[in-house]
Design a protein around this motif. Structure first.
Motif, PDB file in Angstrom:
ATOM      1  N   THR A  63       3.670 -17.754 -22.543  1.00  0.00           N
ATOM      2  CA  THR A  63       3.045 -16.432 -22.531  1.00  0.00           C
ATOM      3  C   THR A  63       3.553 -15.658 -21.325  1.00  0.00           C
ATOM      4  N   LEU A  64       3.552 -14.333 -21.451  1.00  0.00           N
ATOM      5  CA  LEU A  64       3.979 -13.467 -20.361  1.00  0.00           C
ATOM      6  C   LEU A  64       3.109 -12.218 -20.334  1.00  0.00           C
ATOM      7  N   PRO A  65       2.906 -11.629 -19.159  1.00  0.00           N
ATOM      8  CA  PRO A  65       2.222 -10.332 -19.124  1.00  0.00           C
ATOM      9  C   PRO A  65       3.091  -9.258 -19.752  1.00  0.00           C
ATOM     10  N   GLY A  66       2.475  -8.182 -20.192  1.00  0.00           N
ATOM     11  CA  GLY A  66       3.216  -7.119 -20.858  1.00  0.00           C
ATOM     12  C   GLY A  66       4.351  -6.556 -20.026  1.00  0.00           C
ATOM     13  N   ILE A  91      -3.362 -14.815 -24.820  1.00  0.00           N
ATOM     14  CA  ILE A  91      -4.306 -15.724 -24.184  1.00  0.00           C
ATOM     15  C   ILE A  91      -4.867 -15.007 -22.971  1.00  0.00           C
ATOM     16  N   ILE A  92      -6.183 -14.932 -22.900  1.00  0.00           N
ATOM     17  CA  ILE A  92      -6.858 -14.229 -21.810  1.00  0.00           C
ATOM     18  C   ILE A  92      -7.562 -15.257 -20.948  1.00  0.00           C
ATOM     19  N   SER A  93      -7.120 -15.391 -19.708  1.00  0.00           N
ATOM     20  CA  SER A  93      -7.695 -16.353 -18.779  1.00  0.00           C
ATOM     21  C   SER A  93      -8.105 -15.637 -17.503  1.00  0.00           C
ATOM     22  N   GLN A  94      -9.385 -15.738 -17.157  1.00  0.00           N
ATOM     23  CA  GLN A  94      -9.943 -15.044 -15.990  1.00  0.00           C
ATOM     24  C   GLN A  94      -9.671 -13.542 -16.056  1.00  0.00           C
ATOM     25  N   GLY A  95      -9.676 -13.017 -17.258  1.00  0.00           N
ATOM     26  CA  GLY A  95      -9.480 -11.592 -17.456  1.00  0.00           C
ATOM     27  C   GLY A  95      -8.029 -11.152 -17.487  1.00  0.00           C
ATOM     28  N   ARG A  96      -7.104 -12.054 -17.214  1.00  0.00           N
ATOM     29  CA  ARG A  96      -5.670 -11.702 -17.212  1.00  0.00           C
ATOM     30  C   ARG A  96      -5.089 -11.936 -18.599  1.00  0.00           C
ATOM     31  N   VAL A  97      -4.441 -10.912 -19.132  1.00  0.00           N
ATOM     32  CA  VAL A  97      -3.899 -10.971 -20.495  1.00  0.00           C
ATOM     33  C   VAL A  97      -2.424 -11.353 -20.441  1.00  0.00           C
ATOM     34  N   ARG A  98      -2.079 -12.375 -21.198  1.00  0.00           N
ATOM     35  CA  ARG A  98      -0.684 -12.796 -21.333  1.00  0.00           C
ATOM     36  C   ARG A  98      -0.385 -12.955 -22.825  1.00  0.00           C
ATOM     37  N   TYR A  99       0.726 -12.379 -23.259  1.00  0.00           N
ATOM     38  CA  TYR A  99       1.076 -12.358 -24.684  1.00  0.00           C
ATOM     39  C   TYR A  99       1.943 -13.558 -25.039  1.00  0.00           C
ATOM     40  N   ILE A 100       1.692 -14.138 -26.225  1.00  0.00           N
ATOM     41  CA  ILE A 100       2.489 -15.266 -26.695  1.00  0.00           C
ATOM     42  C   ILE A 100       3.866 -14.744 -27.098  1.00  0.00           C
ATOM     43  N   VAL A 101       4.886 -15.188 -26.402  1.00  0.00           N
ATOM     44  CA  VAL A 101       6.226 -14.620 -26.520  1.00  0.00           C
ATOM     45  C   VAL A 101       6.762 -14.722 -27.948  1.00  0.00           C
ATOM     46  N   SER A 102       6.548 -15.850 -28.609  1.00  0.00           N
ATOM     47  CA  SER A 102       7.093 -16.030 -29.958  1.00  0.00           C
ATOM     48  C   SER A 102       6.526 -15.013 -30.943  1.00  0.00           C
ATOM     49  N   ASP A 103       5.274 -14.639 -30.775  1.00  0.00           N
ATOM     50  CA  ASP A 103       4.673 -13.667 -31.689  1.00  0.00           C
ATOM     51  C   ASP A 103       5.208 -12.262 -31.411  1.00  0.00           C
ATOM     52  N   VAL A 104       5.421 -11.938 -30.138  1.00  0.00           N
ATOM     53  CA  VAL A 104       5.996 -10.636 -29.792  1.00  0.00           C
ATOM     54  C   VAL A 104       7.425 -10.535 -30.318  1.00  0.00           C
ATOM     55  N   ALA A 105       8.210 -11.588 -30.138  1.00  0.00           N
ATOM     56  CA  ALA A 105       9.598 -11.586 -30.617  1.00  0.00           C
ATOM     57  C   ALA A 105       9.645 -11.405 -32.127  1.00  0.00           C
ATOM     58  N   ARG A 106       8.707 -12.008 -32.827  1.00  0.00           N
ATOM     59  CA  ARG A 106       8.658 -11.863 -34.279  1.00  0.00           C
ATOM     60  C   ARG A 106       8.407 -10.406 -34.663  1.00  0.00           C
ATOM     61  N   ARG A 107       7.579  -9.705 -33.923  1.00  0.00           N
ATOM     62  CA  ARG A 107       7.320  -8.286 -34.215  1.00  0.00           C
ATOM     63  C   ARG A 107       8.614  -7.489 -34.145  1.00  0.00           C
ATOM     64  N   PHE A 108       9.428  -7.753 -33.139  1.00  0.00           N
ATOM     65  CA  PHE A 108      10.680  -7.016 -32.990  1.00  0.00           C
ATOM     66  C   PHE A 108      11.663  -7.374 -34.097  1.00  0.00           C
TER      67      PHE A 108
END
Length: 262
Positions: free
Chosen positions: A136-139, A167-184
């Motif tokens: 996961t990575l931040p936006g 995945i949101i942990s302690q309020g920090r949002v990180r996006y699952i990279v594989s799902d973002v790549a699939r969108r592109f």
């Protein structure tokens, strides 16, 4: 039966029980993250690593992951609050809850073992699982990692009703990279040509003009010459004169070409 071992060959029925998702939606859901079955079954370790971004290193962690996920609505019931209130608390900065897996508008899940640990602990403690780097990575880091423009990333993240899995942990949002790549991959490219593409196109155009010798040749002749120039072996960086100036068109790939490899 739960908990599954990390090498358990899970059927769709097993994954329905583990994830709380319906049996019919489990397969398409896993495809979002590039998770394929081994034969007709899914090794659970593959699910843990590619979906949740964690890998068990002890028997305790293996049992925690094998126990499965639980919906936020059920967790809210255990905590004695509404789902809306719990979601607000899970998104609040520096909260002390276990991570929230936000897979869609109606797919807010948590790791059941961590929730049970928190309920049993007098100090609201639970065991933290070490995430796999860059799962996961931040936006703000997605564009560089996926080698796309920030404009495309901003467009994907602008639709708050259809965000990629995160995945949101302690309020920090990180996006699952594989799902973002699939969108592109699904959306293709609607960006203007890059500077590199423009240079390569310029090389081909110059070749057409040299072949034409400055004399008008008609629509079909120019088109054929342009196609031949593009199919021609790329310009050599070792040539001299005008061809040497064309050498900077070599060994370049657009950002979209790189993206297709991910």
């Amino acid at each position: 039966m739960l908990p599954f071992s990390k090498f358990h060959p899970a059927s769709l029925l097993d994954l329905h029980q583990w994830s709380t998702l319906s049996r019919n939606e489990v397969g398409p859901f896993l495809q979002r993250f590039g998770i394929q079955p081994l034969g007709r079954k899914f090794p659970m370790l593959r699910i843990y690593e590619q979906l949740l971004g964690v890998s068990p290193t002890t028997s305790i962690e293996e049992d925690m992951l094998g126990e499965g996920l639980v919906r936020v609505a059920k967790v809210a019931e255990w905590f004695g609050i509404s789902s809306e209130v719990l979601l607000d608390q899970l998104r609040a900065p520096n909260n002390e809850y276990p991570p929230l897996y936000a897979f869609g508008p109606k797919r807010h899940l948590m790791l059941k073992a961590q929730v049970k640990q928190m309920l049993a602990s007098p100090r609201n403690a639970f065991q933290i699982l070490t995430p796999i780097p860059e799962h996961t990575l931040p936006g703000s880091r997605l564009a560089r990692h996926l080698e796309v423009s920030q404009t495309r990333v901003d467009a994907v993240l602008a639709n708050k009703d259809d965000l990629p899995a995160r995945i949101i942990s302690q309020g920090r949002v990180r996006y699952i990279v594989s799902d973002v790549a699939r969108r592109f991959t699904l959306s293709g490219s609607d960006e203007p040509p890059s500077a590199t593409d423009a240079k390569e196109s310029g090389c081909a155009q110059k070749a057409v003009h040299r072949q034409a010798g400055g004399t008008p040749r008609g629509l079909f002749a120019d088109t054929a010459a342009y196609a031949a120039a593009q199919a021609k072996t790329p310009c050599s960086c070792t040539e001299t004169g005008a061809d040497a100036r064309r050498g900077d068109c070599l060994h370049r790939a657009s950002s979209e070409a790189k993206l297709s490899k991910t």
